[in-house]
Design a protein around this motif. Sequence first.
Motif, PDB file in Angstrom:
ATOM      1  N   SER A   8      61.566  36.469 -52.274  1.00  0.00           N
ATOM      2  CA  SER A   8      61.503  35.191 -52.985  1.00  0.00           C
ATOM      3  C   SER A   8      62.036  35.398 -54.402  1.00  0.00           C
ATOM      4  N   ALA A   9      62.488  34.316 -55.023  1.00  0.00           N
ATOM      5  CA  ALA A   9      63.075  34.407 -56.364  1.00  0.00           C
ATOM      6  C   ALA A   9      62.036  34.867 -57.390  1.00  0.00           C
ATOM      7  N   SER A  64      58.673  43.283 -40.806  1.00  0.00           N
ATOM      8  CA  SER A  64      57.413  43.286 -41.568  1.00  0.00           C
ATOM      9  C   SER A  64      57.417  42.013 -42.403  1.00  0.00           C
ATOM     10  N   ILE A  65      56.474  41.135 -42.134  1.00  0.00           N
ATOM     11  CA  ILE A  65      56.513  39.790 -42.702  1.00  0.00           C
ATOM     12  C   ILE A  65      55.281  39.524 -43.551  1.00  0.00           C
ATOM     13  N   VAL A 106      56.300  33.332 -37.498  1.00  0.00           N
ATOM     14  CA  VAL A 106      56.025  33.306 -38.938  1.00  0.00           C
ATOM     15  C   VAL A 106      55.605  31.909 -39.381  1.00  0.00           C
ATOM     16  N   PRO A 107      54.876  31.837 -40.511  1.00  0.00           N
ATOM     17  CA  PRO A 107      54.458  30.528 -41.005  1.00  0.00           C
ATOM     18  C   PRO A 107      55.617  29.726 -41.608  1.00  0.00           C
ATOM     19  N   GLY A 108      56.573  30.393 -42.238  1.00  0.00           N
ATOM     20  CA  GLY A 108      57.613  29.682 -42.987  1.00  0.00           C
ATOM     21  C   GLY A 108      58.899  29.456 -42.220  1.00  0.00           C
ATOM     22  N   SER A 168      58.204  32.956 -47.541  1.00  0.00           N
ATOM     23  CA  SER A 168      57.571  34.264 -47.654  1.00  0.00           C
ATOM     24  C   SER A 168      58.601  35.380 -47.507  1.00  0.00           C
ATOM     25  N   MET A 169      58.239  36.548 -48.013  1.00  0.00           N
ATOM     26  CA  MET A 169      59.101  37.721 -47.930  1.00  0.00           C
ATOM     27  C   MET A 169      59.151  38.256 -46.521  1.00  0.00           C
TER      28      MET A 169
END
Lengths: 353, 353
Positions: free
Chosen positions: B94-95, B49-50, A128-130, B131-132
């Motif tokens: 995310s918030a 799932s990203i 993942v990127p994050g 990211s979610m």
Amino acid sequence: MFATETEFIRWLQRQAPGRAPGLRLGIGDDAALVEIRRGYELILTTDLSIEGVHFLRHLHPPRAVGHRALARSLSDVAAMGGTPRYALISLAISARTSRAWLQEFYAGVFALAQRFAVTVVGGDTAVVPGSMLIDVTVAGEVERGKAIRRSGARPGDQIFVSGRLGLSALGLRWIQTKASAARRGKGALGPAPARGKMRDPVRVHFYPEPRCALGRFLCEKNLASSLIDLSDGLSTDLTRLCEASNVGARIWAERIPVPDIPAGSKPGSLRAMDLALNGGEDYELLFSVPSRKAPQIAGKFNDVPLHCIGEICRSKEILLVLTNGKQAPLSPAGYDHFAKVSSTSRGQRAKSR
Amino acid sequence: MFATETEFIRWLQRQAPGRAPGLRLGIGDDAALVEIRRGYELILTTDLSIEGVHFLRHLHPPRAVGHRALARSLSDVAAMGGTPRYALISLAISARTSRAWLQEFYAGVFALAQRFAVTVVGGDTAVVPGSMLIDVTVAGEVERGKAIRRSGARPGDQIFVSGRLGLSALGLRWIQTKASAARRGKGALGPAPARGKMRDPVRVHFYPEPRCALGRFLCEKNLASSLIDLSDGLSTDLTRLCEASNVGARIWAERIPVPDIPAGSKPGSLRAMDLALNGGEDYELLFSVPSRKAPQIAGKFNDVPLHCIGEICRSKEILLVLTNGKQAPLSPAGYDHFAKVSSTSRGQRAKSR
């Protein structure tokens, strides 16, 4: 890092311990196949561990990250009175993650899994990127109809906790203090010390011990009317148990096993009671016992102390009886992922939860 | 967004459909409790799932994100020949995520779950800085000893695929083309059209249909010697099946059900065969059938076409027989989360996988 997903999965298959009794098919196919014994119900639980929320890359050794991620789910199975059997590890890693980090992470997972006779049967992995994220699913077993729920507490039941509360939060603060001193050039952070040489709260924070044996004892002896694990702090988890049971509780402050904070220690401004009530990540068990059965709860189970800290009440309030005899309402002030209003202590906690 | 975790969980409990036969305890306790029927094995699978890898916030409607996240795991159960029963949804949001987004996401999850008689029994939720990410675990059942593995293919077996391959990748490219035209001011992206009004590849991309009924048919009739679902592309998943079975394969290019690409359509430079071989996210089934049983596989199962595309060989090579009769080795060129060397088409794909 591994060159391909296939190489990674083959490596993982070599790390995973051999065959377990109910295991039919482990890592490597579309799904795992296991067998649940006749007369048993299946327990299913899943827990996220997120970099920047539940752990910090520069503070938590990868072995501890793996241990903690699995411990969260094992503790949930303990909180049903069940036996954990199988685990699935979903891992979202950044492309910068080193092979050494992954090896240590899985060493932490597999060491804990082996001690609890849990077999890692599958999972998923993505780059993942994050920030990194781990999701651990555990499947466990419990005799049909015997699981201990949150909802069974009745007025008059005695309330017990295992272990000493607030140690994990205290350990985290020690690590944070040491790390910020190191940043200011007042000392080296250095590698994490070996597990045996850690100070108690740091060891508890890095390597919490799920109370599966205690959960099984309460289930087998039919002692607890309700049971929950302390993942988000006594104030929050007691509130959850009371809400699920539609009751209230009265807790005596002097009976709560607060952590020892040596006088003059760095995080000296910490209040032991605040850590015990709201610290979270203790993974101790909180349970209610009908008063006629309470004498069967000894002061210790194996080496783990058990403390009677209060009683369940008909009135929906949750009250803390202070040492001066006065009562104060106990509000849930442990960790809440959705809450936006944060106290100073929650702000601190949020850094690693 | 929800004010507290408790409020969110209560909302979720109201969304989750009622009681299922084997369900003992659903969302809200430390873990879920379910029962697995006597004589059945438990299937366990989990899929990430990203955001930025498997979906893009600005391209994928939340309902499709929920549908796709669950579909991935249902497809894995289909690929064992089993019946999915229970799901756990771990969600790192995310918030900034709105309540409307969450409601649509869960609407997608619950609509698909209900159609497959799957009960959402638990999960975990956290608010994250980046990211979610969604992780879906599904527990399913299959008659003891009857699951169809990847490893059972034998030389001489015929190779079948369901459906039409490459549609999902084609749909993604159409959406991307439309979005980049909108960015250049050449048209509005607008809200996603209703499901019935979508072009076929877009609908397949947003709402893939797990082939659980086909998997059950192959299992019950004992027809397939091996089975895998096409999540990462035919070239990659056929390689996995052959490696697990320790065999090779020969595939005829002219028999592969490639997508129709209307002449002059925007992504006109796409090669249909490349999409079919390497597109991924088709969630169709790839299976081998002993040649004496192959006549029992009709041209269609329910409304889903079945195509015999090749045969299993003793030699470990995987060969593509071209229309001119020449043979070319078929290398896995579908999605690999760990691979660093990326072709142009993989670079494109990585944007949404």
